[in-house]
Design a protein around this motif. Structure first.
Motif, mmCIF file in Angstrom:
data_model
loop_
_atom_site.group_PDB
_atom_site.id
_atom_site.type_symbol
_atom_site.label_atom_id
_atom_site.label_comp_id
_atom_site.label_asym_id
_atom_site.label_seq_id
_atom_site.Cartn_x
_atom_site.Cartn_y
_atom_site.Cartn_z
ATOM 1 N N ASP A 200 -17.332 136.124 10.391
ATOM 2 C CA ASP A 200 -16.980 134.797 9.889
ATOM 3 C C ASP A 200 -17.614 134.552 8.514
ATOM 4 O O ASP A 200 -16.969 134.062 7.590
ATOM 5 C CB ASP A 200 -17.450 133.709 10.863
ATOM 6 C CG ASP A 200 -16.511 133.547 12.045
ATOM 7 O OD1 ASP A 200 -15.402 134.112 11.995
ATOM 8 O OD2 ASP A 200 -16.878 132.870 13.014
ATOM 9 N N GLN A 263 -5.435 135.457 12.912
ATOM 10 C CA GLN A 263 -6.822 135.001 12.894
ATOM 11 C C GLN A 263 -6.902 133.479 12.999
ATOM 12 O O GLN A 263 -7.730 132.935 13.737
ATOM 13 C CB GLN A 263 -7.504 135.479 11.607
ATOM 14 C CG GLN A 263 -8.957 135.080 11.477
ATOM 15 C CD GLN A 263 -9.574 135.585 10.175
ATOM 16 O OE1 GLN A 263 -8.933 136.307 9.399
ATOM 17 N NE2 GLN A 263 -10.814 135.227 9.931
ATOM 18 N N ASN A 267 -8.534 131.338 16.107
ATOM 19 C CA ASN A 267 -9.594 130.341 15.915
ATOM 20 C C ASN A 267 -9.241 129.011 16.566
ATOM 21 O O ASN A 267 -10.059 128.394 17.254
ATOM 22 C CB ASN A 267 -9.866 130.126 14.421
ATOM 23 C CG ASN A 267 -10.641 131.261 13.794
ATOM 24 O OD1 ASN A 267 -11.368 131.987 14.478
ATOM 25 N ND2 ASN A 267 -10.498 131.432 12.494
ATOM 26 N N ASN A 270 -8.811 129.430 20.476
ATOM 27 C CA ASN A 270 -10.127 129.643 21.069
ATOM 28 C C ASN A 270 -10.895 128.323 21.161
ATOM 29 O O ASN A 270 -11.531 128.027 22.177
ATOM 30 C CB ASN A 270 -10.905 130.660 20.243
ATOM 31 C CG ASN A 270 -12.174 131.120 20.931
ATOM 32 O OD1 ASN A 270 -12.132 131.720 22.000
ATOM 33 N ND2 ASN A 270 -13.312 130.840 20.325
ATOM 34 N N ASN A 271 -10.818 127.506 20.091
ATOM 35 C CA ASN A 271 -11.469 126.192 20.098
ATOM 36 C C ASN A 271 -10.861 125.274 21.152
ATOM 37 O O ASN A 271 -11.574 124.551 21.860
ATOM 38 C CB ASN A 271 -11.349 125.536 18.728
ATOM 39 C CG ASN A 271 -12.536 125.849 17.838
ATOM 40 O OD1 ASN A 271 -13.425 126.596 18.213
ATOM 41 N ND2 ASN A 271 -12.544 125.279 16.647
ATOM 42 N N GLY A 329 -20.836 128.978 18.805
ATOM 43 C CA GLY A 329 -20.015 129.003 17.593
ATOM 44 C C GLY A 329 -20.799 128.615 16.357
ATOM 45 O O GLY A 329 -21.847 127.975 16.442
ATOM 46 N N GLY A 333 -15.120 128.871 11.916
ATOM 47 C CA GLY A 333 -13.742 129.258 12.230
ATOM 48 C C GLY A 333 -12.708 128.338 11.619
ATOM 49 O O GLY A 333 -11.717 128.789 11.027
ATOM 50 N N SER A 337 -10.064 129.022 8.602
ATOM 51 C CA SER A 337 -8.647 128.787 8.894
ATOM 52 C C SER A 337 -8.013 127.885 7.841
ATOM 53 O O SER A 337 -6.901 128.151 7.364
ATOM 54 C CB SER A 337 -8.492 128.156 10.285
ATOM 55 O OG SER A 337 -8.954 129.039 11.291
#
Length: 371
Positions: A200, A263, A267, A270-271, A329, A333, A337
């Motif tokens: 990251d 990607q 992100n 996943n969040n 985290g 991310g 993004s």
């Protein structure tokens, strides 16, 4: 009134000097001293560091005003306004070399004096801000390049740690007892988490240093979405989260960097899963909006406070320290993004109700402008 800014007057005609000093004081400036030579002007600038110099060009001394201004500029960025009773081209061209903030003809009029001083102070402020911004940009670029170098250096030994822990987990070198298994699992999980953080930071540093090159290709948005969902499938299963998709049949192919869009989707998905409540639902919708593709990911999770939404896309921001410890985290991310979406020519935004859920939406051009 302009406040007590200090002005140094350099004028070799006593009556003119006194008149200018009086006018400046009437305008609210501090004029503690008047000098009659370039040498004295240089000396007083070094001693008193005034806010501005009002300099006569034609001083009846060995050093004229232009040469004095040139020497002052060699050690100070103080603004200089020239005064002269002459306006011939040769004098003007010589004066330009020292980059004066203004050029006034005698006799000096008070209104003109006020306007030129105001403009000089404004220009000086803008120039200082510009220099400071350039310094910040250079510092930011240096930081990004340093972070890139460090990230590369850290990844090499970390990949070795992860690789060797993989071999041990596979029992390539014999059986492990329960304690050894526990320790190897911890090494493997921690190593992968650290690698994710380093990746990251590396991606963010590349974006900030303009070192990311996008590789555009014609790709099926449905395929990229399905691959992204497959990547987070196990995580969703662990939390008993159902991931559903709604893809507009009219939205088929787009031109984008496949890996970078995957990607971004990872992100955001996943969040959404991370902050969803157990047994919840995450919905991904994709549809065509004119010449743009619009993709949204919604959840019925913990939501975001209204006052925190503006901090979502800021580097290393954790909205809730307790939540960051619970969910983990780096907070990078979404920052990455956003930058990747903007590099594609799109936009990203968020809507949320605290305690109820969140919707992240981003757009992408269906066809890139260069094609």
């Amino acid at each position: 009134m302009t406040g007590k800014k200090q002005i140094l007057v350099v004028e070799d005609e006593a009556i003119t000097a006194m008149d200018i000093q009086r006018r400046l004081k009437n305008l609210g400036y501090n004029v503690p001293v008047v000098v009659s030579s370039g040498e004295k002007a240089i000396e007083k600038v070094k001693e008193n560091n005034p806010d501005l110099v009002l300099m006569d060009i034609n001083l009846n001394r060995e050093m004229d005003g232009i040469e004095a201004a040139s020497q002052i500029h060699s050690f100070s960025d103080i603004p200089v306004i020239f005064m002269t009773a002459y306006s011939d081209e040769k004098t003007i061209e010589r004066a330009k070399i020292t980059e004066p903030y203004a050029y006034m003809l005698k006799p000096i009029k008070e209104r003109e004096l006020q306007i030129n001083i105001d403009i000089a102070f404004f220009k000086h402020k803008i120039q200082k801000m510009s220099l400071e911004n350039e310094g910040l940009i250079r510092a930011s670029k240096t930081k990004s390049e340093f972070m890139m170098a460090m990230s590369h250096e850290l990844r090499t030994p970390l990949n070795s740690i992860i690789g060797f822990s993989d071999l041990l987990k596979k029992k390539e070198f014999g059986e492990l007892n329960e304690v050894q298994k526990k320790y190897i699992d911890n090494i493997h999980v921690s190593g992968n988490n650290l690698l994710m953080i380093i990746n990251d930071i590396l991606d963010l540093s590349k974006v900030e240093a303009d070192k990311i090159d996008l590789s555009f290709e014609k790709m099926s948005i449905a395929d990229v979405i399905n691959i992204s969902i497959a990547i987070v499938k196990d995580f969703a299963k662990q939390k008993k989260i159902q991931v559903i998709t709604e893809i507009d049949p009219e939205l088929d192919f787009i031109e984008a960097d496949r890996d970078r869009i995957r990607q971004v989707l990872f992100n955001i998905l996943n969040n959404a899963i991370k902050f969803s409540k157990p047994m919840g639902i995450v919905t991904l919708t994709a549809r065509k909006e004119g010449d743009m593709a619009q993709i949204s990911v919604s959840d019925i999770g913990i939501g975001i406070k209204e006052e925190d939404i503006g901090r979502l896309f800021k580097e290393f921001e954790q909205l809730d320290k307790g939540a960051s410890r619970q969910y983990g985290g780096t907070g990078l991310g979404l920052v990455i993004s956003k930058k990747l979406i903007e590099l594609h020519g799109g936009k990203i935004w968020v809507k949320s109700r605290y305690g109820e859920g969140t919707i992240f939406t981003f757009t992408l051009p269906i066809i890139t402008k260069d094609t």
